[in-house]
Write a protein that holds these residues in place. Sequence first.
Motif, PDB file in Angstrom:
ATOM      1  N   ALA A 296      12.800  -8.554 -18.331  1.00 13.40           N
ATOM      2  CA  ALA A 296      13.458  -9.568 -19.155  1.00 13.40           C
ATOM      3  C   ALA A 296      12.476 -10.669 -19.556  1.00 13.40           C
ATOM      4  O   ALA A 296      12.480 -11.128 -20.711  1.00 13.40           O
ATOM      5  CB  ALA A 296      14.647 -10.168 -18.403  1.00 13.40           C
ATOM      6  N   LEU A 297      11.625 -11.089 -18.649  1.00 11.19           N
ATOM      7  CA  LEU A 297      10.638 -12.125 -18.968  1.00 11.19           C
ATOM      8  C   LEU A 297       9.641 -11.639 -20.017  1.00 11.19           C
ATOM      9  O   LEU A 297       9.313 -12.367 -20.963  1.00 11.19           O
ATOM     10  CB  LEU A 297       9.904 -12.558 -17.696  1.00 11.19           C
ATOM     11  CG  LEU A 297      10.728 -13.345 -16.679  1.00 11.19           C
ATOM     12  CD1 LEU A 297       9.982 -13.465 -15.358  1.00 11.19           C
ATOM     13  CD2 LEU A 297      11.099 -14.716 -17.226  1.00 11.19           C
ATOM     14  N   LEU A 298       9.165 -10.415 -19.853  1.00 15.20           N
ATOM     15  CA  LEU A 298       8.211  -9.866 -20.825  1.00 15.20           C
ATOM     16  C   LEU A 298       8.862  -9.674 -22.194  1.00 15.20           C
ATOM     17  O   LEU A 298       8.236  -9.914 -23.229  1.00 15.20           O
ATOM     18  CB  LEU A 298       7.620  -8.550 -20.307  1.00 15.20           C
ATOM     19  CG  LEU A 298       6.692  -8.696 -19.097  1.00 15.20           C
ATOM     20  CD1 LEU A 298       6.334  -7.325 -18.539  1.00 15.20           C
ATOM     21  CD2 LEU A 298       5.454  -9.496 -19.450  1.00 15.20           C
ATOM     22  N   ARG A 299      10.127  -9.253 -22.191  1.00 11.20           N
ATOM     23  CA  ARG A 299      10.862  -9.131 -23.458  1.00 11.20           C
ATOM     24  C   ARG A 299      10.879 -10.473 -24.175  1.00 11.20           C
ATOM     25  O   ARG A 299      10.639 -10.561 -25.380  1.00 11.20           O
ATOM     26  CB  ARG A 299      12.285  -8.634 -23.223  1.00 11.20           C
ATOM     27  CG  ARG A 299      13.094  -8.474 -24.520  1.00 11.20           C
ATOM     28  CD  ARG A 299      14.544  -8.044 -24.279  1.00 11.20           C
ATOM     29  NE  ARG A 299      14.620  -6.802 -23.514  1.00 11.20           N
ATOM     30  CZ  ARG A 299      15.026  -6.725 -22.235  1.00 11.20           C
ATOM     31  NH1 ARG A 299      15.422  -7.804 -21.585  1.00 11.20           N
ATOM     32  NH2 ARG A 299      15.072  -5.563 -21.619  1.00 11.20           N
ATOM     33  N   GLY A 300      11.164 -11.528 -23.442  1.00 10.51           N
ATOM     34  CA  GLY A 300      11.189 -12.865 -24.022  1.00 10.51           C
ATOM     35  C   GLY A 300       9.847 -13.262 -24.619  1.00 10.51           C
ATOM     36  O   GLY A 300       9.789 -13.912 -25.664  1.00 10.51           O
ATOM     37  N   LEU A 301       8.768 -12.858 -23.969  1.00 11.58           N
ATOM     38  CA  LEU A 301       7.442 -13.154 -24.514  1.00 11.58           C
ATOM     39  C   LEU A 301       7.144 -12.340 -25.774  1.00 11.58           C
ATOM     40  O   LEU A 301       6.475 -12.815 -26.687  1.00 11.58           O
ATOM     41  CB  LEU A 301       6.359 -12.849 -23.476  1.00 11.58           C
ATOM     42  CG  LEU A 301       6.166 -13.872 -22.366  1.00 11.58           C
ATOM     43  CD1 LEU A 301       5.151 -13.359 -21.349  1.00 11.58           C
ATOM     44  CD2 LEU A 301       5.722 -15.205 -22.937  1.00 11.58           C
ATOM     45  N   LEU A 302       7.623 -11.101 -25.821  1.00 10.31           N
ATOM     46  CA  LEU A 302       7.295 -10.210 -26.934  1.00 10.31           C
ATOM     47  C   LEU A 302       8.187 -10.369 -28.154  1.00 10.31           C
ATOM     48  O   LEU A 302       7.773 -10.030 -29.268  1.00 10.31           O
ATOM     49  CB  LEU A 302       7.343  -8.754 -26.462  1.00 10.31           C
ATOM     50  CG  LEU A 302       6.186  -8.331 -25.573  1.00 10.31           C
ATOM     51  CD1 LEU A 302       6.432  -6.947 -25.003  1.00 10.31           C
ATOM     52  CD2 LEU A 302       4.884  -8.372 -26.334  1.00 10.31           C
ATOM     53  N   LEU A 303       9.402 -10.850 -27.981  1.00 12.95           N
ATOM     54  CA  LEU A 303      10.342 -10.936 -29.108  1.00 12.95           C
ATOM     55  C   LEU A 303       9.761 -11.630 -30.343  1.00 12.95           C
ATOM     56  O   LEU A 303       9.927 -11.129 -31.451  1.00 12.95           O
ATOM     57  CB  LEU A 303      11.643 -11.600 -28.688  1.00 12.95           C
ATOM     58  CG  LEU A 303      12.643 -10.677 -27.998  1.00 12.95           C
ATOM     59  CD1 LEU A 303      13.825 -11.479 -27.463  1.00 12.95           C
ATOM     60  CD2 LEU A 303      13.114  -9.576 -28.923  1.00 12.95           C
ATOM     61  N   PRO A 304       9.078 -12.740 -30.206  1.00 14.27           N
ATOM     62  CA  PRO A 304       8.534 -13.369 -31.422  1.00 14.27           C
ATOM     63  C   PRO A 304       7.535 -12.481 -32.159  1.00 14.27           C
ATOM     64  O   PRO A 304       7.419 -12.548 -33.377  1.00 14.27           O
ATOM     65  CB  PRO A 304       7.843 -14.637 -30.896  1.00 14.27           C
ATOM     66  CG  PRO A 304       8.464 -14.907 -29.570  1.00 14.27           C
ATOM     67  CD  PRO A 304       8.865 -13.568 -29.016  1.00 14.27           C
ATOM     68  N   PHE A 305       6.816 -11.645 -31.444  1.00  9.57           N
ATOM     69  CA  PHE A 305       5.829 -10.764 -32.067  1.00  9.57           C
ATOM     70  C   PHE A 305       6.493  -9.578 -32.748  1.00  9.57           C
ATOM     71  O   PHE A 305       5.938  -8.986 -33.672  1.00  9.57           O
ATOM     72  CB  PHE A 305       4.818 -10.255 -31.039  1.00  9.57           C
ATOM     73  CG  PHE A 305       4.000 -11.366 -30.436  1.00  9.57           C
ATOM     74  CD1 PHE A 305       2.935 -11.920 -31.133  1.00  9.57           C
ATOM     75  CD2 PHE A 305       4.314 -11.878 -29.189  1.00  9.57           C
ATOM     76  CE1 PHE A 305       2.184 -12.951 -30.588  1.00  9.57           C
ATOM     77  CE2 PHE A 305       3.574 -12.905 -28.628  1.00  9.57           C
ATOM     78  CZ  PHE A 305       2.512 -13.445 -29.334  1.00  9.57           C
ATOM     79  N   ASP A 306       7.672  -9.202 -32.272  1.00  9.64           N
ATOM     80  CA  ASP A 306       8.395  -8.060 -32.829  1.00  9.64           C
ATOM     81  C   ASP A 306       9.353  -8.460 -33.946  1.00  9.64           C
ATOM     82  O   ASP A 306      10.025  -7.607 -34.514  1.00  9.64           O
ATOM     83  CB  ASP A 306       9.180  -7.324 -31.722  1.00  9.64           C
ATOM     84  CG  ASP A 306       8.270  -6.583 -30.767  1.00  9.64           C
ATOM     85  OD1 ASP A 306       7.082  -6.371 -31.114  1.00  9.64           O
ATOM     86  OD2 ASP A 306       8.730  -6.221 -29.680  1.00  9.64           O
ATOM     87  N   ALA A 307       9.424  -9.749 -34.246  1.00 13.58           N
ATOM     88  CA  ALA A 307      10.310 -10.210 -35.318  1.00 13.58           C
ATOM     89  C   ALA A 307       9.860  -9.585 -36.645  1.00 13.58           C
ATOM     90  O   ALA A 307       8.658  -9.434 -36.884  1.00 13.58           O
ATOM     91  CB  ALA A 307      10.279 -11.733 -35.411  1.00 13.58           C
ATOM     92  N   PRO A 308      10.805  -9.211 -37.496  1.00 18.88           N
ATOM     93  CA  PRO A 308      10.461  -8.546 -38.765  1.00 18.88           C
ATOM     94  C   PRO A 308       9.462  -9.318 -39.624  1.00 18.88           C
ATOM     95  O   PRO A 308       8.623  -8.737 -40.261  1.00 18.88           O
ATOM     96  CB  PRO A 308      11.811  -8.423 -39.497  1.00 18.88           C
ATOM     97  CG  PRO A 308      12.845  -8.545 -38.431  1.00 18.88           C
ATOM     98  CD  PRO A 308      12.250  -9.370 -37.332  1.00 18.88           C
ATOM     99  N   ASP A 309       9.533 -10.651 -39.597  1.00 19.16           N
ATOM    100  CA  ASP A 309       8.611 -11.426 -40.421  1.00 19.16           C
ATOM    101  C   ASP A 309       7.329 -11.783 -39.680  1.00 19.16           C
ATOM    102  O   ASP A 309       6.475 -12.477 -40.224  1.00 19.16           O
ATOM    103  CB  ASP A 309       9.288 -12.689 -40.959  1.00 19.16           C
ATOM    104  CG  ASP A 309       9.672 -13.659 -39.844  1.00 19.16           C
ATOM    105  OD1 ASP A 309       9.492 -13.331 -38.662  1.00 19.16           O
ATOM    106  OD2 ASP A 309      10.162 -14.748 -40.173  1.00 19.16           O
ATOM    107  N   GLY A 310       7.193 -11.283 -38.423  1.00 23.87           N
ATOM    108  CA  GLY A 310       5.979 -11.512 -37.653  1.00 23.87           C
ATOM    109  C   GLY A 310       5.883 -12.903 -37.056  1.00 23.87           C
ATOM    110  O   GLY A 310       4.868 -13.251 -36.475  1.00 23.87           O
ATOM    111  N   SER A 311       6.940 -13.698 -37.188  1.00 22.52           N
ATOM    112  CA  SER A 311       6.874 -15.061 -36.627  1.00 22.52           C
ATOM    113  C   SER A 311       7.735 -15.192 -35.394  1.00 22.52           C
ATOM    114  O   SER A 311       8.519 -14.373 -35.062  1.00 22.52           O
ATOM    115  CB  SER A 311       7.307 -16.079 -37.658  1.00 22.52           C
ATOM    116  OG  SER A 311       8.646 -15.875 -38.053  1.00 22.52           O
TER     117      SER A 311
END
Length: 176
Positions: A161-176
């Motif tokens: 869950a912690l790693l998911r939280g770190l990665l979510l911004p990088f996986d956003a469709p607009d890259g932000s």
Amino acid sequence: MRDAGRASGAGHDEVDRLVAAWRRERPDLDVEPMEVLSRVSRLSRHLDLARREAFADQDLDGWEFDVLSALRRAGEPYQLSPGQLLRETLVTSGTMTNRIDRLTSRGFVERLPDPADRRGVQVRLTDEGRSVVDAALEALLSRERQLLAALGDDDAGRLSALLRGLLLPFDAPDGS
């Protein structure tokens, strides 16, 4: 975070030594990010090695597994267009064409006409390709379990869950 490893009774690792040295040499800097990200980097190296070993058992390269697993995850009839494979594997069209050619020559995939587009093709996983990718996945999961063996189920879930939280911004469709 600075004393998290010591507070939980965990031993010292190489990152602890590196961080302590930086704190001694550069007390003016906050080196706390190293405590997490240097460990992630080290784990990444161990994961890369585990992947290579798991795939070598099936005489596969990592890129071959990536393409075959994209087809396998697609579900019956285990086929995708080259464009869909591009999106799944994040490579260029020229690279994908070369990869499909090589996998076809190994008997792991076949090209079929696209019924929706006379000019297009579909890439389908063969029975042999499915067997190879399934065996490689089983070997990979076994090695990944070994990498996580020091964690209990609850800790593994929290870490995920912690790693998911770190990665979510990088996986956003607009890259932000």
